[in-house]
Scaffold this motif. Structure first.
Motif, PDB file in Angstrom:
ATOM      1  N   LYS A 245       5.161   3.726  -1.858  1.00  0.00           N
ATOM      2  CA  LYS A 245       5.538   2.574  -2.674  1.00  0.00           C
ATOM      3  C   LYS A 245       6.032   1.433  -1.806  1.00  0.00           C
ATOM      4  O   LYS A 245       5.703   0.256  -2.043  1.00  0.00           O
ATOM      5  CB  LYS A 245       6.625   2.992  -3.673  1.00  0.00           C
ATOM      6  CG  LYS A 245       7.032   1.890  -4.639  1.00  0.00           C
ATOM      7  CD  LYS A 245       8.080   2.399  -5.622  1.00  0.00           C
ATOM      8  CE  LYS A 245       8.501   1.282  -6.571  1.00  0.00           C
ATOM      9  NZ  LYS A 245       9.546   1.772  -7.529  1.00  0.00           N
ATOM     10  N   ARG A 248       3.039  -0.056   0.149  1.00  0.00           N
ATOM     11  CA  ARG A 248       2.151  -0.756  -0.769  1.00  0.00           C
ATOM     12  C   ARG A 248       2.762  -2.095  -1.158  1.00  0.00           C
ATOM     13  O   ARG A 248       2.079  -3.120  -1.226  1.00  0.00           O
ATOM     14  CB  ARG A 248       1.895   0.097  -2.005  1.00  0.00           C
ATOM     15  CG  ARG A 248       0.775  -0.444  -2.892  1.00  0.00           C
ATOM     16  CD  ARG A 248       0.599   0.370  -4.162  1.00  0.00           C
ATOM     17  NE  ARG A 248       0.341   1.766  -3.867  1.00  0.00           N
ATOM     18  CZ  ARG A 248       1.150   2.744  -4.207  1.00  0.00           C
ATOM     19  NH1 ARG A 248       2.315   2.475  -4.823  1.00  0.00           N
ATOM     20  NH2 ARG A 248       0.850   3.984  -3.943  1.00  0.00           N
ATOM     21  N   HIS A 249       4.056  -2.101  -1.400  1.00  0.00           N
ATOM     22  CA  HIS A 249       4.750  -3.342  -1.762  1.00  0.00           C
ATOM     23  C   HIS A 249       4.745  -4.329  -0.588  1.00  0.00           C
ATOM     24  O   HIS A 249       4.505  -5.522  -0.779  1.00  0.00           O
ATOM     25  CB  HIS A 249       6.197  -3.022  -2.159  1.00  0.00           C
ATOM     26  CG  HIS A 249       6.983  -4.204  -2.619  1.00  0.00           C
ATOM     27  ND1 HIS A 249       6.687  -4.910  -3.758  1.00  0.00           N
ATOM     28  CD2 HIS A 249       8.052  -4.821  -2.046  1.00  0.00           C
ATOM     29  CE1 HIS A 249       7.556  -5.910  -3.887  1.00  0.00           C
ATOM     30  NE2 HIS A 249       8.395  -5.875  -2.863  1.00  0.00           N
TER      31      HIS A 249
END
Length: 254
Positions: A245, A248-249
């Motif tokens: 996460k 990806r962010h």
């Protein structure tokens, strides 16, 4: 669990920092001299952090014991206050125990003003080997202290896992048994690596070659702190999900 993992991560950083920077400096510059005070200070830090890890691993075993054997009461038993007390006790016990080792080692007499130590860092066994008066009383006292701090937490870990295994065997579904075991598998691997390399380095059979002793010291002081975060990251779905996460962010931000 994550609170104790954060303590273990900080401990590993300090543990490797107690020996590796000076070791790398010696390898790069070729200057292999160290003053007596720096040597004793390095010894104190290294032994202190090793003692902290012994107790912290036992505390983490208790955390897994409560989570598996008494899961409904886990939030009540493992309160924030108790976790803080256990963590502070682990750190204080390790640093206070190291005072005895450091005082005994610092009072050793050496035959020459400049003494060669056949080791990568200042530790108790190599200093005892080059001392002029390593009396049996000193050796016995240091072994008793080491066994008390090292063996007592290890014995508690073994007892905790015996209860955990019996509890897991009572779970009827194979999926439930695997889920329960996976929550403590990472800790069990870390305990095996830590105590396995420590036994080779300190309480293993004598008569090994110098190269083997150096290899066991490297495994104990370098590989264990390096492997710990890798084990917990690869074995923990929440950690892998948080990393994915995060990256990806960051990718979308770029």
């Amino acid at each position: 669990m994550y609170f104790f993992l954060s303590n273990l991560s900080l401990l590993d950083i300090l543990y490797s920092s107690a020996t590796q920077p000076l070791m790398l400096y010696n390898c790069v510059t070729g200057n292999r001299h160290i003053s007596f005070r720096k040597c004793i200070f390095q010894l104190y830090l290294f032994v202190s952090l090793g003692g902290v890890e012994c107790i912290l691993l036992a505390v983490m075993a208790y955390d897994r014991f409560v989570a598996i054997c008494n899961p409904l009461h886990y939030p009540v038993v493992m309160s924030s206050r108790l976790c803080a007390i256990l963590a502070v006790t682990s750190w204080l016990s390790g640093f206070l125990n190291s005072v005895l080792h450091t005082v005994i080692t610092a009072n050793l007499k050496f035959c020459h003003s400049e003494q060669s130590i056949n080791h990568f860092y200042c530790d108790i066994p190599p200093l005892m080997q080059v001392a002029c008066n390593p009396t049996k009383t000193r050796k016995v006292l240091m072994y008793v202290i080491s066994i008390f701090l090292g063996f007592t937490p290890f014995l508690y870990i073994v007892i905790s896992y015996i209860h955990i295994i019996f509890t897991i065997r009572k779970i009827k579904s194979s999926e439930g048994r695997w889920k329960a075991f996976s929550t403590c598998s990472s800790h069990l691997i870390v305990v095996t690596i830590f105590y396995g390399t420590a036994n080779l380095n300190y309480v293993g059979p004598t008569g090994y070659s110098v190269e083997f002793e150096h290899l066991s010291s490297l495994l104990y002081s370098i590989m264990t702190p390096l492997i710990n975060p890798i084990i917990y990251c690869l074995r923990n779905k929440e950690v892998k999900g948080a990393l994915k996460k995060h990256f990806r962010h960051s990718y979308f931000k770029i």
